[in-house]
Scaffold this active site. Structure first.
Site, PDB file in Angstrom:
ATOM      1  N   GLU A 116      -7.534  18.881  13.900  1.00 30.85           N
ATOM      2  CA  GLU A 116      -8.173  20.759  13.984  1.00 30.85           C
ATOM      3  C   GLU A 116      -7.534  22.161  14.895  1.00 30.85           C
ATOM      4  OE1 GLU A 116     -12.817  21.563  15.006  1.00 30.85           O
ATOM      5  OE2 GLU A 116     -12.112  19.710  16.119  1.00 30.85           O
TER       6      GLU A 116
ATOM      7  N   GLU B  86     -13.427  14.190  15.553  1.00 31.72           N
ATOM      8  CA  GLU B  86     -14.145  13.976  14.816  1.00 31.72           C
ATOM      9  C   GLU B  86     -13.974  13.544  13.365  1.00 31.72           C
ATOM     10  OE1 GLU B  86     -14.955  18.460  14.440  1.00 31.72           O
ATOM     11  OE2 GLU B  86     -14.674  16.492  16.259  1.00 31.72           O
TER      12      GLU B  86
ATOM     13  N   GLU C 284     -19.022  12.835  19.026  1.00 26.83           N
ATOM     14  CA  GLU C 284     -18.502  12.502  17.962  1.00 26.83           C
ATOM     15  C   GLU C 284     -19.477  11.677  16.759  1.00 26.83           C
ATOM     16  OE1 GLU C 284     -15.878  14.261  18.104  1.00 26.83           O
ATOM     17  OE2 GLU C 284     -15.823  14.630  20.276  1.00 26.83           O
TER      18      GLU C 284
END
Length: 854
Positions: A132, A276, A308
């Site tokens: 991410e 996550e 998460e």
């Protein structure tokens, strides 16, 4: 490389054109253990996808790779022409397509992509991915946007003695013919998911396993860490928190956990708190402490674990279409983690900790020039990186907390349940969630969303009233104001508490809840009520707003905040007084005395640890420079008294010794630090373990009381990776030009490991060292031009956000920053951090001026 900056329009065009059927990714990690390894790994990607307009063209994403072969629908494409600027051009698409790309990709040392780490304790190798926002394309060929979901099939070739973990359950490895040292892990296809939540973790990890038996069946659990941390992985506690969280979320969301198994991997040199990845969560291995930590540490770790897990449903099962809704992804998980903590774990007062710590980061970010609406307009990936901050997390969670108060918890949960059912394994927008909540609550939420999510800034709420001769309110209103640059006045669901002195305690006599709207809201319920000792706006902390204390209430807080029995109203009173201090409405000296008089009785774990840290900043940054030496001495001696008076072995004792080390300037304090280090000064119940030893060494180095030889000797005691990082922080803390020069050069060196660089950035520019820091305003501005391009976005951002020499705060510094901001070619992210530094200096100078007038 402009090709790395995917725009929202490009993503929308590609999503309208394509559907992705599947990814198959083959990674060869066998060279990772070799001392002479090339720094690359083999990556072969096969993507099957359909095209709605045969004959059209598009592109795939791949960053920092050496491409050997590209085949589209069986026809080769020349890598020399097809692969340029981090994109692979795909011409002449058919209705059904297969793309195969064989490349060598580059290991990361910045925590982005596939990070490679060698543990200095035992030379074992560890890899983990971090994707991410847009970094899966550093490991395999992708369509790098969240709304092109697909199943992923990973096949990994690695040394046979390694552990390999991904989103699917780990298969039994099979031997490679003719090479007993290699093995292949062939993972089953995943559920459909976005590229950024896929994961590969590989290396000589230690693993421990358990099973959660829940209402929807069994979920295998794994906990992993590197071998040198095995003794510090408190697996039983981690499993307990994990099971408590699963039980809570499965019940509240009424939707089975969607990813089969749940692994949590504690990894080194991690930039984030955690990530996550679906069924394969990565977390900082600093969460496995080797020394004693206060309760706030474990409370925060629990919030990370629950955060998460909440993402498994909100973010992974149902994913945003584009990064405009990144705020919703993170804000929801942030709100849900505290909800879960308070309801399902031992941290039943989690919302107090939220008010004392996390929410304060949102207030701070919202008062900087870089503030932005929660729902930011993320036109491209660069905008996402700039807007990924505490507005996204802390303010967003605070506003969702307000939304829950606005619609009611039960309707809110009912809307969530329907949202998960309607959009499972797909993509959705905030409008989809809002529609579900409107149906479940019966309330119109479009106007609420406009004022809270699409405008920036924090409101200030203050009481206004008149009293009769008997001390009763004859009129009462809540006055709302906003900064002229962010003038929106909002609707607030607000609690008001009236507290009286009863038997030496402050006890709530009455509580009313009102909807505040506009510049002034009359509260008729309070007319005729006797004025309390403490009037507390935003009691119960539903609203996101700064609050002000009236004159009598402030006097009550200053004279005895600890007389408030409940921790949440104390947190709100602490927060109000701190806001008034930062805003120059309360003298720094008064704040320091408030803290010294009351922090010893504080019961909230986050209050105990966070408030002294804020006070240290106030002493050095907000106080009148002329009176600062005296205030430093008062703070230092007060902390010594608190340390000696604290209950042996308590969190208070641990916090006060750390704070005392940071505050040490005088001869007595420096001697105490030396004595704690060599054992000649002892405090009952205080264990001077390795992490505390490094705090003492670092602060003795800061004062100039010890030098390189003593730092080297401590590193000999602790030759771990953590020890090397702490030693680097101690070296740069020394008050010498040579230490600063060497430290800054290391900070700006791309070869310096990211976590080592981070420790140095936090330690290098100290108050009280202004003489040797003088050159670093210009050096910082030079870094603003180059750091992000030179070091990468994350590492460069750490330098620019935390590496400003605050000790040089002056009108001349403001003028120099103004000149730079008016004429520079730096990236937008760098401009943001320079603007924030300027704002902090201006705020500090205003507080100093107010202090000087008092």
């Amino acid at each position: 490389m402009p090709g790395t900056n995917l725009t929202r329009d490009e993503a929308a065009t590609r999503a309208a054109l394509l559907d992705v059927t599947s990814y198959a990714i083959d990674l060869d990690l066998t060279a990772a253990t070799a001392a002479e390894h090339t720094g690359t790994f083999g990556s072969t990607t096969t993507i099957a996808f359909t095209c709605r307009e045969p004959g059209a063209e598009t592109f795939a994403d791949l960053v920092d790779a050496q491409v050997h072969e590209i085949t589209l629908n069986g026809e080769p494409l020349d890598p020399a022409t097809a692969y340029a600027d981090s994109r692979i051009a795909l011409p002449g698409l058919q209705a059904e397509n297969v793309l195969v790309v064989r490349a060598d990709c580059t290991y990361s040392h910045t925590g982005e992509g596939l990070h490679r780490f060698v543990d200095p304790t035992d030379d074992r190798v560890y890899l983990y991915s971090q994707f991410e926002v847009p970094d899966a394309r550093r490991v395999f060929t992708t369509f790098e946007q969240p709304d092109l979901k697909a199943p992923f099939t990973f096949t990994v070739t690695a040394p046979s003695h390694w552990v390999v973990v991904s989103n699917s359950p780990t298969p039994e490895p099979r031997a490679v013919d003719g090479d007993a040292g290699k093995a292949v892990w062939a993972f089953e296809p995943t559920q459909p998911m976005s590229t950024y939540i896929t994961a590969i973790v590989a290396g000589e990890y230690h693993a421990e396993h358990d099973v959660y038996e829940g209402k929807h069946g069994s979920i295998p659990l794994g906990h992993y860490c590197r071998q040198s941390l095995v003794e510090h992985m408190d697996t039983a506690e981690l499993v307990k928190i994990t099971k408590q969280s699963f039980e809570f979320f499965e019940e509240k969301f009424d939707f089975p956990y969607p990813f089969g198994k749940y692994d949590q991997l504690y990894v080194p040199e991690y930039n984030m708190g955690a990530m996550e990845n679906a069924g394969c969560v990565t977390l900082r291995d600093e969460y496995l402490p080797r020394s004693r930590q206060p309760r706030s540490f474990y409370e925060f770790r629990t919030s990370v674990i629950t955060h998460e897990m909440a993402h498994m449903w909100f973010g992974d099962l149902v994913t945003m279409k584009w990064w405009d809704d990144l705020w919703l992804n993170e804000s929801f998980a942030e709100w849900a983690c505290y909800w879960c903590e308070a309801e399902a774990t031992e941290f039943t007062d989690a919302w107090t900790g939220f008010a004392n710590a996390r929410k304060q980061t949102g207030y701070r970010a919202d008062q900087l020039p870089s503030t932005h609406p929660i729902a930011a307009d993320n036109v491209d990936l660069h905008a996402v990186e700039v807007n990924f901050d505490m507005i996204t997390y802390a303010k967003g969670a605070s506003v969702l907390k307000q939304l829950v108060a606005w619609v009611g918890l039960d309707p809110f949960v009912a809307g969530l349940r329907q949202y998960f059912k309607d959009h499972a394994f797909g993509n959705a927008t905030f409008a989809d969630l809002l529609a579900a909540l409107e149906r479940s609550s019966g309330r119109e939420l479009g106007g609420w969303a406009q004022e809270w999510l699409q405008t920036a800034g924090v409101n200030t709420l203050a009481p206004r009233f008149e009293l009769d001769g008997e001390g009763r309110y004859t009129s009462f209103s809540v006055e709302q104001s906003a900064h002229p640059d962010q003038p929106t006045l909002r609707r607030h669901r607000l609690g008001i508490g009236l507290y009286d002195e009863v038997g030496g305690r402050l006890v709530r006599r009455e509580y009313v809840e009102v909807d505040v709207e506009g510049a002034s809201t009359a509260v008729e319920e309070l007319v005729g009520r006797e004025q309390p000792a403490l009037l507390l706006l935003n009691d119960e902390d539903h609203a996101y707003a700064k609050i002000r204390l009236d004159e009598r209430s402030l006097a009550t807080v200053v004279s005895g905040l600890s007389r408030l029995e409940d921790s949440l109203p104390r947190a709100l009173a602490w927060g109000a007084a701190w806001d008034m201090t930062r805003d120059g409405e309360m003298r720094t000296t008064d704040w320091v005395r408030l803290v010294l008089a009351n922090i010893g009785q504080e019961t909230d774990a986050w209050g105990v640890t966070r408030i002294p840290a804020s006070t240290a900043l106030a002493v050095e940054f907000y106080s009148d420079p002329a009176g600062r030496p005296a205030l430093r001495a008062e703070w230092e001696s007060g902390l010594r008294e608190l340390l000696l008076a604290a209950e042996p072995g308590s969190d208070h004792q641990l916090t006060f010794v750390r704070s005392y080390a940071l505050a040490a300037h005088g001869e007595q304090a420096v001697a105490d630090l030396r004595g704690l280090l060599d054992g000649s000064f002892t405090v009952e119940g205080l264990s001077v373990d390795q992490d505390l030893r490094w705090e003492l060494v670092k602060n003795l180095a800061r004062t100039g009381a010890i030098g390189e030889a003593e730092i080297d000797a401590e590193l000999d005691r602790d030759p771990t990776n953590a020890g090397k990082e702490k030693a680097a922080a101690a070296r740069v803390a020394q008050p010498t030009a040579a230490a600063k020069e060497a430290g800054w050069a290391a900070v700006m060196d791309p070869a310096t490991p990211n976590e080592t660089s981070r420790e140095m950035v936090f330690s290098i520019f100290r108050f009280g060292q202004e003489d040797v820091l003088a050159p670093y305003l210009e050096k910082y501005l030079e870094a603003a031009d180059t750091a992000i391009d030179l070091l990468g976005f994350h590492k460069g951002s750490v330098v620019l956000e935390y590496g400003f020499p605050k000790a040089l705060a002056s009108a001349e510094t403001v003028a120099r920053l103004d000149a730079w901001l008016a004429d520079n070619d730096a990236p937008k992210g760098a401009q943001r951090y320079v603007g924030e530094a300027r704002a902090e200096v201006v705020r500090a100078l205003a507080a100093q001026e107010r202090d000087a007038r008092s």
